[in-house]
Design a protein around this motif. Structure first.
Motif, PDB file in Angstrom:
ATOM      1  N   PRO A 351       0.844  -1.200   0.000  1.00 47.46           N
ATOM      2  CA  PRO A 351       0.000   0.000   0.000  1.00 47.46           C
ATOM      3  C   PRO A 351       0.883   1.254   0.000  1.00 47.46           C
ATOM      4  N   ILE A 352       0.412   2.304  -0.646  1.00 47.92           N
ATOM      5  CA  ILE A 352       1.188   3.545  -0.697  1.00 47.92           C
ATOM      6  C   ILE A 352       0.479   4.610   0.134  1.00 47.92           C
ATOM      7  N   GLU A 353       1.194   5.132   1.125  1.00 48.61           N
ATOM      8  CA  GLU A 353       0.625   6.182   1.975  1.00 48.61           C
ATOM      9  C   GLU A 353       1.149   7.528   1.487  1.00 48.61           C
ATOM     10  N   VAL A 354       0.233   8.496   1.362  1.00 49.20           N
ATOM     11  CA  VAL A 354       0.613   9.794   0.818  1.00 49.20           C
ATOM     12  C   VAL A 354       0.815  10.808   1.940  1.00 49.20           C
ATOM     13  N   VAL A 355       1.915  11.537   1.870  1.00 52.43           N
ATOM     14  CA  VAL A 355       2.138  12.643   2.802  1.00 52.43           C
ATOM     15  C   VAL A 355       2.114  13.936   1.995  1.00 52.43           C
ATOM     16  N   ASP A 356       1.202  14.837   2.363  1.00 55.01           N
ATOM     17  CA  ASP A 356       1.098  16.114   1.667  1.00 55.01           C
ATOM     18  C   ASP A 356       2.136  17.078   2.251  1.00 55.01           C
ATOM     19  N   LEU A 357       3.140  17.388   1.464  1.00 55.84           N
ATOM     20  CA  LEU A 357       4.241  18.202   1.982  1.00 55.84           C
ATOM     21  C   LEU A 357       3.818  19.631   2.295  1.00 55.84           C
ATOM     22  N   ARG A 358       2.710  20.086   1.696  1.00 61.12           N
ATOM     23  CA  ARG A 358       2.229  21.438   2.011  1.00 61.12           C
ATOM     24  C   ARG A 358       1.798  21.502   3.471  1.00 61.12           C
ATOM     25  N   GLU A 359       1.121  20.445   3.908  1.00 60.68           N
ATOM     26  CA  GLU A 359       0.698  20.407   5.314  1.00 60.68           C
ATOM     27  C   GLU A 359       1.896  20.293   6.244  1.00 60.68           C
ATOM     28  N   GLU A 360       2.872  19.509   5.813  1.00 57.84           N
ATOM     29  CA  GLU A 360       4.078  19.335   6.617  1.00 57.84           C
ATOM     30  C   GLU A 360       4.760  20.694   6.839  1.00 57.84           C
ATOM     31  N   LEU A 361       4.778  21.484   5.761  1.00 56.49           N
ATOM     32  CA  LEU A 361       5.389  22.813   5.811  1.00 56.49           C
ATOM     33  C   LEU A 361       4.604  23.721   6.759  1.00 56.49           C
ATOM     34  N   HIS A 362       3.262  23.665   6.656  1.00 51.95           N
ATOM     35  CA  HIS A 362       2.415  24.461   7.551  1.00 51.95           C
ATOM     36  C   HIS A 362       2.663  24.107   9.005  1.00 51.95           C
ATOM     37  N   ALA A 363       2.919  22.829   9.236  1.00 54.06           N
ATOM     38  CA  ALA A 363       3.154  22.378  10.605  1.00 54.06           C
ATOM     39  C   ALA A 363       4.566  22.725  11.066  1.00 54.06           C
ATOM     40  N   GLY A 364       5.330  23.366  10.175  1.00 54.26           N
ATOM     41  CA  GLY A 364       6.655  23.839  10.572  1.00 54.26           C
ATOM     42  C   GLY A 364       7.775  22.827  10.415  1.00 54.26           C
ATOM     43  N   ASN A 365       7.515  21.723   9.721  1.00 58.74           N
ATOM     44  CA  ASN A 365       8.574  20.728   9.526  1.00 58.74           C
ATOM     45  C   ASN A 365       9.289  20.976   8.194  1.00 58.74           C
ATOM     46  N   ARG A 366      10.528  21.420   8.259  1.00 57.42           N
ATOM     47  CA  ARG A 366      11.273  21.714   7.044  1.00 57.42           C
ATOM     48  C   ARG A 366      12.250  20.600   6.694  1.00 57.42           C
ATOM     49  N   SER A 367      12.219  19.557   7.443  1.00 56.56           N
ATOM     50  CA  SER A 367      13.120  18.436   7.174  1.00 56.56           C
ATOM     51  C   SER A 367      12.644  17.690   5.927  1.00 56.56           C
ATOM     52  N   PRO A 368      13.584  17.049   5.207  1.00 56.11           N
ATOM     53  CA  PRO A 368      13.169  16.270   4.037  1.00 56.11           C
ATOM     54  C   PRO A 368      12.334  15.051   4.419  1.00 56.11           C
ATOM     55  N   LEU A 369      12.383  14.682   5.691  1.00 55.46           N
ATOM     56  CA  LEU A 369      11.607  13.529   6.140  1.00 55.46           C
ATOM     57  C   LEU A 369      10.386  14.022   6.910  1.00 55.46           C
ATOM     58  N   SER A 370       9.214  13.670   6.436  1.00 51.26           N
ATOM     59  CA  SER A 370       8.004  14.002   7.184  1.00 51.26           C
ATOM     60  C   SER A 370       7.995  13.198   8.476  1.00 51.26           C
ATOM     61  N   LEU A 371       7.116  13.593   9.394  1.00 54.25           N
ATOM     62  CA  LEU A 371       7.055  12.859  10.655  1.00 54.25           C
ATOM     63  C   LEU A 371       6.701  11.399  10.408  1.00 54.25           C
ATOM     64  N   ASP A 372       5.781  11.180   9.455  1.00 54.36           N
ATOM     65  CA  ASP A 372       5.377   9.804   9.135  1.00 54.36           C
ATOM     66  C   ASP A 372       6.546   8.981   8.609  1.00 54.36           C
ATOM     67  N   LEU A 373       7.292   9.589   7.706  1.00 56.12           N
ATOM     68  CA  LEU A 373       8.403   8.844   7.111  1.00 56.12           C
ATOM     69  C   LEU A 373       9.476   8.567   8.148  1.00 56.12           C
ATOM     70  N   GLU A 374       9.715   9.545   9.001  1.00 59.25           N
ATOM     71  CA  GLU A 374      10.721   9.350  10.035  1.00 59.25           C
ATOM     72  C   GLU A 374      10.324   8.200  10.975  1.00 59.25           C
ATOM     73  N   ARG A 375       9.061   8.197  11.350  1.00 57.79           N
ATOM     74  CA  ARG A 375       8.572   7.146  12.244  1.00 57.79           C
ATOM     75  C   ARG A 375       8.661   5.776  11.546  1.00 57.79           C
TER      76      ARG A 375
END
Ligand code: ADP
Ligand code: ZN
Ligand code: ZN
Length: 685
Positions: A351-375
């Motif tokens: 299964p492919i899980e999608v992370v919307d990077l726009r939301e990640e940016l709004h949440a203040g995460n500028r890392s190349p790894l979203s919280l989901d991907l990091e976890r």
């Protein structure tokens, strides 16, 4: 006598008494005004100067290498010069190879001499007969991988599933009947396509025939080579860019002499000199690497189909994501379509899980790894799994800009920004290879506020290491695979679990079948999406599908996390649901609406000049002339002139005109040629 010789002589009946005159294509390395020149054959060479032979001929004030491409007649009153010598016995090119060369020259509007040069390895073309030069005795890992199985007992074939049997049936029939058939094998990643090829090839070998297997350069992995070598020990040749010139020439000669029966190789393997060809397999038929990006700009899939037709052998194209042109052809009768819809043993596609990077940016995460991907990375490695992080851009920062004036550091010779590589503290042009140190001050305004933006694999590696200091990382991109065997070394280390996480560009997207990969992270799905090319949607869909397909090949469940700024884009949406058919339907509608292939064909003519104004004037002149010659009612449109996407490349400005229509061959006699022009029929990838 070899089959080559027999075929060459049957094609030229005049050989019995010997042609008095021959048509010769000189191999000068320069583009000549004519494809062939007439030469007289002196009596003592008459039996040797047959079509396909290399000859020495006087040309201008020099003596040059050339190829006899046909028998000729001298025009009365025209003085012709004599062939000085014949280098090959039997001829280097067989009759089918010559026919294929002519077809390529006509189809791609390319000089015949350039076509023949592309068909023969350099070490074969330029070799003098007699004292054959010995190449260095080192052997690259690619050749080593085939030799490792020499003399071994052949690995047994796996019993095919019923779906595989059904897929193999038309190939087995065609091999037995020695007839030309075109089959598209559409099968999801891990569906067992390779196993189908192996069975068809085994049948061809059992019938005394031979096989060509083409895979894209980046899928020419140790795993692929070993799989074929283990099944057909001692019979496999490998042809790809990691070979030295002498290795390439050696493999070519062994094939020509009938010592080896299976060629596994990249694009140019389509020209392998097999005297008893029985089947051609093209895996990952949608790979852009099949289109040659210099003269002659042939597409290896089309060449393979023509070779199959000329030599009466089946051609099978396989892919999880065929080009929509190919799929369209399969539905309009150009191909037989066979499908493998499920992975072997029913393992699901991950299964492919999608992370919307726009939301990640709004949440203040500028890392190349979203919280989901990091976890997910943490969980994957805690459980002993391996991961692949895919980012289709190499380097540290993809652009270096001045925060004071906003200027980017660009290449002096190309209209692109330089990519920063932190390990060397240098900025490189990824188009022409120019390199310079990272400037301390802005070249435009003198400010010191210089910084890199955008992320490449090199920077990603640093960031991942900071977050996961104990993770054993490997990186695979063009920078880490510059040396000959680096690709094999990195692959082997990852396959042997000497590393936990592999960071890579599209080099890691295709062909790998590693059971312990439990997580694929697509760091930025959008890299290829906004490229100004009508295929950008298809390229993106295919890359995402392929790289996602690296996960979940073992028994453990696997995850794919796809990060994107464009979750609504159709290429991303359909990749996420693994739905090729919906993608193809939507893509084909777009192509029809915008009049792109497969609904039409294109020829792009590009002119280069050191001065922009001169290039533009020349393009305008050509545009007017071609429009005038073709006229209304030709069914062809002439578009342009426009600056090319890379307006400046290697110090030259580039303008182009495009001819569009179904019967584009009609335009060929009128296309601009001569200095600075290059012609691309069915432009790639
Ligand atoms: P594809 O080429 O479609 O990606 P492969 O041929 O590489 O698929 O097959 C995927 C995996 O399934 C490989 O590990 C292969 O060895 C295995 N496999 C393929 N066919 C069979 C079969 N008939 N029985 C058991 N395993 C198979
Ligand atoms: Zn500045
Ligand atoms: Zn450059």
């Amino acid at each position: 006598m070899t089959a080559h010789r027999i075929e060459a002589t049957t094609a030229a009946p005049a050989v019995a008494t010997g042609p008095a005159h021959v048509a010769v294509t000189p191999d000068t390395g320069a583009i000549l005004p004519k494809d062939t020149y007439t030469y007289a054959v002196p009596d003592h060479l008459v039996s040797l100067a047959v079509p396909g032979a290399r000859v020495m001929v006087p040309f201008g004030s020099r003596e040059v290498l050339g190829y006899v491409v046909g028998v000729d007649v001298a025009l009365a009153g025209v003085e012709v010069r004599q062939v000085a010598d014949v280098l090959d016995e039997p001829p280097i090119l067989g009759a089918p190879a010559l026919q294929l060369a002519r077809w390529i020259a006509a189809r791609y509007c390319a000089p015949l001499g350039e076509v023949i040069r592309a068909m023969l390895p350099k070490g074969v073309r330029s070799a003098r007969p007699g004292g054959r030069k010995r190449g260095p005795r080192t052997t690259s890992a690619a050749v080593e991988a085939t030799r490792a199985h020499d003399g071994a007992v052949a690995e047994a074939a796996l019993p095919l599933t019923s779906a595989q049997q059904a897929a193999a049936a038309p190939l087995l029939e065609a091999v037995a009947a020695r007839s030309h058939r075109r089959v598209l094998l559409h099968g999801v990643t891990g569906a067992g396509k390779t196993e189908v090829y192996l069975v068809a090839i085994a049948a061809a070998l059992a019938a005394g025939r031979q096989a060509i297997v083409m895979v894209p350069e980046i899928a020419l992995t140790p795993q692929t080579i070993r799989r074929f070598a283990a099944r057909f020990p001692g019979r496999v040749a490998v042809l790809h860019s990691a070979l030295t010139e002498s290795e390439r020439a050696r493999e070519w000669r062994r094939l020509r002499d009938g010592e080896l029966d299976v060629v596994v190789g990249s694009r140019s393997a389509v020209f392998a000199p097999l005297p008893r060809l029985g089947i051609i397999v093209i895996d990952e038929e949608d790979a852009s690497a099949y289109k040659q990006d210099r003269i002659p700009r042939y597409h290896a899939v089309d060449v393979a189909l023509e070779r199959g037709r000329l030599e009466d052998v089946p051609v099978v194209l396989g892919s999880a994501t065929p080009r929509v042109e190919t799929y369209y052809a399969a539905h309009t009768g150009g191909f037989e379509l066979v499908r493998l819809d499920e992975r072997i043993s029913g393992r699901p596609l991950p299964p492919i899980e999608v992370v919307d990077l726009r939301e990640e940016l709004h949440a203040g995460n500028r890392s190349p790894l979203s919280l989901d991907l990091e976890r997910a990375l943490r969980e994957c490695h805690d459980g002993g799994g391996q991961s692949i992080l895919f980012l289709n851009r190499r380097g540290t920062a993809t652009v270096v800009v001045c925060r004071n004036c906003g200027e980017a550091v660009t290449c002096d010779s190309c209209s692109v920004s330089l990519v920063y590589h932190a390990d060397r503290r240098r900025c490189d042009c990824h188009y022409c290879g120019a390199s310079r140190p990272l400037p301390d001050i802005c070249p435009s305004c003198g400010s010191t506020a210089i910084r890199g933006l955008g992320m490449g694999t090199e920077r990603l590696e640093v960031e991942v290491h900071e977050r996961f200091p104990t993770l054993r990382l490997l990186r695979m991109d063009r920078d880490t695979t510059a040396s000959r065997d680096a690709y094999f070394t990195i692959y082997d280390r990852f396959a042997n679990h000497e590393a936990d996480c592999l960071i890579g560009t599209q080099m890691v997207a295709k062909g790998w079948d590693l059971g312990n990969v439990r997580l694929v992270g697509i760091v930025n799905a959008d890299v290829s999406l906004h490229f100004p090319d009508y295929r950008s949607g298809e390229t993106t869909f295919s890359l995402l599908t392929q790289v996602a397909g690296r996960a979940g090949r073992g028994d453990e469940p696997a995850r794919v996390i796809l990060q994107t700024y464009s979750p609504q884009h159709y290429a991303v949406r359909h990749a996420v649901t693994h739905n090729y058919l919906s993608f193809a339907r939507e893509e084909i509608r777009v192509r029809r609406a915008l009049r792109f292939p497969p609904y039409t064909r294109l020829v792009v003519c590009t002119v280069n000049h050191r001065e922009d104004a001169r290039a533009e004037i020349e393009a305008r002149r050509a545009f007017a002339e071609v429009s005038d010659k073709l006229g209304a009612g030709s069914g062809l449109d002439v578009l342009g002139p426009t600056p090319a996407f890379l307006h400046r490349l290697r110090g030259e400005y580039r303008w182009q005109i495009t001819v569009r229509g179904e019967a584009i061959e009609r335009a060929f006699p009128h296309l601009p040629h001569g200095r600075g022009w290059s012609i691309d029929v069915d432009p790639g990838p």
